[in-house]
Design a protein around this motif. Structure first.
Motif, mmCIF file in Angstrom:
data_model
loop_
_atom_site.group_PDB
_atom_site.id
_atom_site.type_symbol
_atom_site.label_atom_id
_atom_site.label_comp_id
_atom_site.label_asym_id
_atom_site.label_seq_id
_atom_site.Cartn_x
_atom_site.Cartn_y
_atom_site.Cartn_z
ATOM 1 N N ARG A 61 0.807 -1.229 0.000
ATOM 2 C CA ARG A 61 0.000 0.000 0.000
ATOM 3 C C ARG A 61 0.835 1.271 0.000
ATOM 4 N N LEU A 62 2.150 1.162 0.103
ATOM 5 C CA LEU A 62 2.980 2.364 0.225
ATOM 6 C C LEU A 62 2.805 3.328 -0.941
ATOM 7 N N GLU A 63 2.595 2.823 -2.124
ATOM 8 C CA GLU A 63 2.439 3.707 -3.284
ATOM 9 C C GLU A 63 1.189 4.571 -3.180
ATOM 10 N N SER A 64 0.184 4.097 -2.470
ATOM 11 C CA SER A 64 -1.049 4.874 -2.376
ATOM 12 C C SER A 64 -1.247 5.533 -1.015
ATOM 13 N N GLU A 65 -0.333 5.323 -0.086
ATOM 14 C CA GLU A 65 -0.445 5.954 1.231
ATOM 15 C C GLU A 65 -0.099 7.430 1.126
ATOM 16 N N ASP A 66 -0.940 8.296 1.662
ATOM 17 C CA ASP A 66 -0.699 9.724 1.540
ATOM 18 C C ASP A 66 0.570 10.170 2.262
ATOM 19 N N ASP A 67 0.870 9.590 3.418
ATOM 20 C CA ASP A 67 2.079 9.991 4.144
ATOM 21 C C ASP A 67 3.345 9.641 3.370
ATOM 22 N N ALA A 68 3.385 8.444 2.796
ATOM 23 C CA ALA A 68 4.557 8.033 2.013
ATOM 24 C C ALA A 68 4.690 8.878 0.758
ATOM 25 N N ALA A 69 3.564 9.143 0.109
ATOM 26 C CA ALA A 69 3.595 9.946 -1.114
ATOM 27 C C ALA A 69 4.042 11.382 -0.820
ATOM 28 N N THR B 296 5.931 12.359 1.692
ATOM 29 C CA THR B 296 7.356 12.298 2.021
ATOM 30 C C THR B 296 8.189 12.265 0.756
ATOM 31 N N ARG B 297 7.737 11.509 -0.226
ATOM 32 C CA ARG B 297 8.461 11.429 -1.492
ATOM 33 C C ARG B 297 8.471 12.786 -2.208
ATOM 34 N N ILE B 298 7.346 13.506 -2.176
ATOM 35 C CA ILE B 298 7.293 14.826 -2.810
ATOM 36 C C ILE B 298 8.242 15.795 -2.114
ATOM 37 N N TRP B 299 8.263 15.784 -0.784
ATOM 38 C CA TRP B 299 9.210 16.632 -0.052
ATOM 39 C C TRP B 299 10.645 16.269 -0.429
ATOM 40 N N ILE C 217 15.903 17.353 -3.095
ATOM 41 C CA ILE C 217 16.951 16.849 -3.993
ATOM 42 C C ILE C 217 17.110 17.790 -5.185
ATOM 43 N N ARG C 218 15.991 18.213 -5.751
ATOM 44 C CA ARG C 218 16.031 19.106 -6.921
ATOM 45 C C ARG C 218 16.608 20.473 -6.560
ATOM 46 N N CYS C 219 16.291 20.966 -5.378
ATOM 47 C CA CYS C 219 16.668 22.341 -5.007
ATOM 48 C C CYS C 219 17.956 22.436 -4.207
ATOM 49 N N GLY C 220 18.444 21.349 -3.710
ATOM 50 C CA GLY C 220 19.602 21.415 -2.834
ATOM 51 C C GLY C 220 19.164 21.722 -1.417
ATOM 52 N N GLU C 221 19.971 22.464 -0.704
ATOM 53 C CA GLU C 221 19.713 22.719 0.710
ATOM 54 C C GLU C 221 18.472 23.568 0.970
ATOM 55 N N THR D 26 6.805 20.903 -7.495
ATOM 56 C CA THR D 26 6.838 19.448 -7.385
ATOM 57 C C THR D 26 5.421 18.896 -7.267
ATOM 58 N N PHE D 27 4.575 19.573 -6.496
ATOM 59 C CA PHE D 27 3.168 19.164 -6.409
ATOM 60 C C PHE D 27 2.542 19.125 -7.792
ATOM 61 N N ARG D 28 2.713 20.207 -8.553
ATOM 62 C CA ARG D 28 2.093 20.280 -9.881
ATOM 63 C C ARG D 28 2.585 19.154 -10.789
ATOM 64 N N GLN D 29 3.855 18.801 -10.664
ATOM 65 C CA GLN D 29 4.449 17.792 -11.544
ATOM 66 C C GLN D 29 4.180 16.362 -11.091
ATOM 67 N N LYS D 30 4.162 16.101 -9.795
ATOM 68 C CA LYS D 30 4.218 14.721 -9.295
ATOM 69 C C LYS D 30 2.988 14.236 -8.532
ATOM 70 N N LEU D 31 2.185 15.137 -8.002
ATOM 71 C CA LEU D 31 1.112 14.716 -7.118
ATOM 72 C C LEU D 31 0.050 13.911 -7.866
ATOM 73 N N VAL D 32 -0.311 12.768 -7.319
ATOM 74 C CA VAL D 32 -1.421 11.957 -7.829
ATOM 75 C C VAL D 32 -2.619 12.282 -6.939
ATOM 76 N N ARG D 33 -3.536 13.053 -7.476
ATOM 77 C CA ARG D 33 -4.628 13.632 -6.696
ATOM 78 C C ARG D 33 -5.392 12.595 -5.884
ATOM 79 N N SER D 34 -5.660 11.442 -6.449
ATOM 80 C CA SER D 34 -6.482 10.430 -5.785
ATOM 81 C C SER D 34 -5.802 9.789 -4.573
ATOM 82 N N ASN D 35 -4.504 10.020 -4.382
ATOM 83 C CA ASN D 35 -3.789 9.453 -3.240
ATOM 84 C C ASN D 35 -3.949 10.277 -1.967
ATOM 85 N N TYR D 36 -4.678 11.400 -2.027
ATOM 86 C CA TYR D 36 -4.736 12.325 -0.908
ATOM 87 C C TYR D 36 -6.166 12.594 -0.476
#
Length: 95
Positions: A28-36, A38-41, A46-50, A60-70
């Motif tokens: 279920r990790l792929e569809s868990e909102d907390d795991a998803a 965490t991955r977006i953060w 990683i993309r921005c550095g420190e 990142t939200f606009r690019q990666k968020l899967v709406r139905s997971n939240y």
């Protein structure tokens, strides 16, 4: 531990599962909102550095968020971002 024990108190968890030292349902990790989330953060950092700004997180939200997971509050913020509302204002009045 995952969603099977989300919002449960310790006695309830121990009574049903014993002492937990693992994720109960790893599939279920792929569809868990907390795991998803965490991955977006993590992807934002990683993309921005420190230093990541709210605008970076919104991108990142606009690019990666899967709406139905939240839940509806995050879905609403996502919809507002897509409408062009500034990211610092998207969390207002969600609940």
């Amino acid at each position: 531990m995952g969603s099977p024990v989300e919002d449960r108190d310790y006695p309830w968890i121990v009574e049903r599962f014993g002492v937990l030292d693992r994720i109960l349902n790893p599939g279920r990790l792929e569809s868990e909102d907390d795991a998803a989330m965490t991955r977006i953060w993590a992807e934002t950092y990683i993309r921005c550095g420190e230093r990541a700004r709210v605008e970076d997180m919104a991108e990142t939200f606009r690019q990666k968020l899967v709406r139905s997971n939240y839940y509806y509050d995050t879905q609403h913020s996502y919809d507002l971002l897509l409408q062009g509302i500034p990211p610092h204002a998207c969390g207002h009045w969600n609940i």
